[in-house]
Design a protein around this motif. Structure first.
Motif, mmCIF file in Angstrom:
data_model
loop_
_atom_site.group_PDB
_atom_site.id
_atom_site.type_symbol
_atom_site.label_atom_id
_atom_site.label_comp_id
_atom_site.label_asym_id
_atom_site.label_seq_id
_atom_site.Cartn_x
_atom_site.Cartn_y
_atom_site.Cartn_z
ATOM 1 N N HIS A 6 2.248 7.284 2.377
ATOM 2 C CA HIS A 6 1.864 6.235 3.325
ATOM 3 C C HIS A 6 2.269 4.870 2.765
ATOM 4 O O HIS A 6 2.334 4.667 1.557
ATOM 5 C CB HIS A 6 0.356 6.265 3.626
ATOM 6 C CG HIS A 6 -0.514 5.970 2.432
ATOM 7 N ND1 HIS A 6 -1.086 6.960 1.669
ATOM 8 C CD2 HIS A 6 -0.905 4.793 1.885
ATOM 9 C CE1 HIS A 6 -1.803 6.419 0.698
ATOM 10 N NE2 HIS A 6 -1.711 5.106 0.809
ATOM 11 N N THR B 207 3.261 12.904 11.059
ATOM 12 C CA THR B 207 3.795 11.613 10.680
ATOM 13 C C THR B 207 3.424 10.603 11.759
ATOM 14 O O THR B 207 3.709 10.824 12.926
ATOM 15 C CB THR B 207 5.323 11.668 10.543
ATOM 16 O OG1 THR B 207 5.637 12.684 9.593
ATOM 17 C CG2 THR B 207 5.881 10.339 10.077
ATOM 18 N N THR B 208 2.777 9.517 11.367
ATOM 19 C CA THR B 208 2.350 8.515 12.329
ATOM 20 C C THR B 208 2.953 7.169 11.964
ATOM 21 O O THR B 208 2.812 6.717 10.841
ATOM 22 C CB THR B 208 0.819 8.379 12.333
ATOM 23 O OG1 THR B 208 0.246 9.657 12.560
ATOM 24 C CG2 THR B 208 0.374 7.412 13.408
ATOM 25 N N LYS C 129 2.878 0.372 4.314
ATOM 26 C CA LYS C 129 2.908 -0.608 5.389
ATOM 27 C C LYS C 129 4.143 -1.489 5.225
ATOM 28 O O LYS C 129 4.472 -1.902 4.120
ATOM 29 C CB LYS C 129 1.662 -1.500 5.364
ATOM 30 C CG LYS C 129 0.361 -0.784 5.667
ATOM 31 C CD LYS C 129 -0.807 -1.768 5.603
ATOM 32 C CE LYS C 129 -2.132 -1.083 5.881
ATOM 33 N NZ LYS C 129 -3.276 -2.022 5.774
ATOM 34 N N ASP D 33 1.270 13.642 0.043
ATOM 35 C CA ASP D 33 0.803 12.423 0.718
ATOM 36 C C ASP D 33 1.916 11.387 0.678
ATOM 37 O O ASP D 33 2.655 11.280 -0.303
ATOM 38 C CB ASP D 33 -0.446 11.867 0.026
ATOM 39 C CG ASP D 33 -0.930 10.591 0.690
ATOM 40 O OD1 ASP D 33 -0.908 10.520 1.934
ATOM 41 O OD2 ASP D 33 -1.321 9.653 -0.035
ATOM 42 N N ASP E 11 0.824 -1.219 0.000
ATOM 43 C CA ASP E 11 0.000 0.000 0.000
ATOM 44 C C ASP E 11 0.859 1.270 0.000
ATOM 45 O O ASP E 11 0.617 2.209 0.767
ATOM 46 C CB ASP E 11 -0.941 0.020 1.214
ATOM 47 C CG ASP E 11 -1.923 -1.140 1.184
ATOM 48 O OD1 ASP E 11 -2.252 -1.605 0.080
ATOM 49 O OD2 ASP E 11 -2.340 -1.589 2.261
ATOM 50 N N GLU F 284 2.269 0.476 10.052
ATOM 51 C CA GLU F 284 1.733 1.424 9.090
ATOM 52 C C GLU F 284 2.353 2.807 9.292
ATOM 53 O O GLU F 284 2.473 3.291 10.420
ATOM 54 C CB GLU F 284 0.213 1.524 9.219
ATOM 55 C CG GLU F 284 -0.417 2.423 8.164
ATOM 56 C CD GLU F 284 -1.942 2.410 8.237
ATOM 57 O OE1 GLU F 284 -2.567 3.085 7.412
ATOM 58 O OE2 GLU F 284 -2.480 1.710 9.135
ATOM 59 N N PHE F 285 2.733 3.420 8.203
ATOM 60 C CA PHE F 285 3.315 4.760 8.216
ATOM 61 C C PHE F 285 2.432 5.682 7.388
ATOM 62 O O PHE F 285 2.058 5.367 6.265
ATOM 63 C CB PHE F 285 4.728 4.727 7.639
ATOM 64 C CG PHE F 285 5.383 6.078 7.544
ATOM 65 C CD1 PHE F 285 6.194 6.535 8.565
ATOM 66 C CD2 PHE F 285 5.178 6.892 6.445
ATOM 67 C CE1 PHE F 285 6.800 7.779 8.483
ATOM 68 C CE2 PHE F 285 5.774 8.135 6.353
ATOM 69 C CZ PHE F 285 6.584 8.588 7.377
ATOM 70 N N LYS F 286 2.077 6.851 7.976
ATOM 71 C CA LYS F 286 1.251 7.812 7.262
ATOM 72 C C LYS F 286 1.800 9.215 7.461
ATOM 73 O O LYS F 286 2.284 9.556 8.537
ATOM 74 C CB LYS F 286 -0.198 7.775 7.753
ATOM 75 C CG LYS F 286 -0.979 6.533 7.371
ATOM 76 C CD LYS F 286 -2.422 6.642 7.824
ATOM 77 C CE LYS F 286 -3.222 5.420 7.408
ATOM 78 N NZ LYS F 286 -4.654 5.537 7.842
ATOM 79 N N SER F 287 1.668 10.024 6.436
ATOM 80 C CA SER F 287 2.040 11.429 6.519
ATOM 81 C C SER F 287 0.958 12.214 5.813
ATOM 82 O O SER F 287 0.692 11.994 4.642
ATOM 83 C CB SER F 287 3.394 11.688 5.846
ATOM 84 O OG SER F 287 3.666 13.069 5.833
ATOM 85 N N LYS F 288 0.314 13.106 6.536
ATOM 86 C CA LYS F 288 -0.746 13.900 5.936
ATOM 87 C C LYS F 288 -0.800 15.266 6.588
ATOM 88 O O LYS F 288 -0.296 15.475 7.689
ATOM 89 C CB LYS F 288 -2.089 13.201 6.073
ATOM 90 C CG LYS F 288 -2.539 12.986 7.506
ATOM 91 C CD LYS F 288 -3.863 12.256 7.557
ATOM 92 C CE LYS F 288 -4.318 12.027 8.995
ATOM 93 N NZ LYS F 288 -5.625 11.331 9.058
#
Length: 354
Positions: A317, A338-339, A319, A315, A261, A324-328
């Motif tokens: 993100h 950043t999570t 896995k 954007d 993803d 999971e890594f997300k940046s928004k």
């Protein structure tokens, strides 16, 4: 007298019809000559070898030679040609020229190109390649095969182009038994090329990329990967905006590693047009950088940074296994959030002018 005028008008019309294919052939030759002249650059030379024009048709041979010494040497080492001669059978229509082209010095190579060129120079084209296999010379240990492929599109005299490409499969076989396979390669684009730089949109994708060992066990796998490039010119500020989008469904590598993803979307905006196009031109004209090329690049890079531009991470993100890594963008504070699973890291956005 009126009768004579009528006969004269009819005779003039008949003469025009009879002479028109000659005029079409003459105009068409001029269009071909201008097009070939525009293909010449430091890396490749193009010339018309012969142009045999008759009443309803013409036969044209053109030669294309690799001029870049480094690229030419690499092609020769790999046993690949550095010169091709294209033979085109052209039919003269009322308002267009239709041509079928093949490689004259490689008659067994199953490549054919069909074009329809209007008298104003606008062209529709279709390039088809039947099943083809390549085996290197005695020093080469790699063989390659490509399934039937096609590229279609249009090109105008103003530089605007559209294209669609479809390559169902590519396979490389190595001497040690390993294989590389690529399936369902698709590409398309619409835009215009100005001073060597593409303004518009292009995208490319492939369904599967895999490397197999001698026992045909997977060493590396990618499922559904794509890349999209967009660019536009702000004529008021004379600056270029670009956007790059990369996505991938899944990547699997040795020892059970997995990334999935993936989506990366970032922009480079307000790039100084003159310096940026200068950089693109140098890189495209010189695949291998010499010291003289670096000397040309240095002031262009300095000007690009001196005039400023923006970098924005729209954007990102992905896995890794179950992580999971997300940046928004956080709408409340307009900072990048950043999570990574439970951990949260806050940092300044990259959209500031450099």
């Amino acid at each position: 007298m009126n009768q004579l005028k009528k006969y004269g008008a009819i005779g003039g019309a008949v003469a025009l019809v009879l002479c028109w294919p000659l005029a079409v052939g003459h105009i068409g030759q001029k269009v071909v000559e201008d097009s070939i002249a525009q293909l010449n650059n430091e890396g490749v030379s193009a010339e018309i070898v012969s142009y045999d024009r008759s009443y309803l048709s013409s036969i044209v041979e053109t030669r294309y030679q690799v001029q870049d010494p480094v690229l030419k040497e690499q092609l020769e080492v790999d046993g690949l040609p550095t010169e091709v001669v294209v033979k085109s059978d052209i039919s003269h229509g009322l308002f267009s020229l239709s041509a079928n082209s093949v490689l004259a010095n490689f008659p067994d190579f199953p490549l054919q190109m069909k074009t329809v060129t209007q008298l104003n120079g606008n062209t529709e084209f279709e390039m088809t390649l039947d099943s083809w296999s390549y085996q290197g010379n005695d020093q080469q240990t790699v063989s390659m095969s490509i399934s039937p492929s096609v590229i279609t599109g249009t090109a105008t005299v103003l530089g605007k182009m559209t294209f669609q490409a479809n390559i169902p499969s590519i396979q490389l076989d190595f001497e040690n038994g390993e294989q590389l396979r690529i399936t369902d390669v698709v590409g398309n684009g619409v835009g215009i090329k100005e001073n060597g730089f593409w303004l518009g949109e292009q995208s490319a994708s492939m369904k599967h990329f895999t490397i197999l060992d001698q026992n045909h066990q997977s060493l590396f796998d990618i499922d559904s990967m794509g890349y999209t490039f967009k660019s536009s010119l702000n004529t008021e500020t004379d600056r270029i905006d670009t956007q790059h989008i990369f996505d991938m469904t899944q990547l699997t590598y040795p020892e059970g590693g997995e990334l999935s993803d993936l989506n990366v979307d970032f922009s480079l905006n307000s790039l100084d047009r003159a310096s940026f196009e200068g950089l693109v031109d140098v890189y495209q004209s010189n695949p291998s950088m010499a010291q003289a090329d670096i000397n040309v690049l240095a002031p262009l890079i300095e000007t690009l940074f001196a005039r400023g531009f923006q970098v924005s991470m729209n954007d990102m993100h992905f896995k890794i296994a179950q992580e999971e890594f997300k940046s928004k963008c956080c709408s409340r504070c307009q900072k990048e959030q950043t999570t990574f699973r439970v951990t949260q890291v806050w940092f300044c956005p990259l959209s500031k002018a450099i």
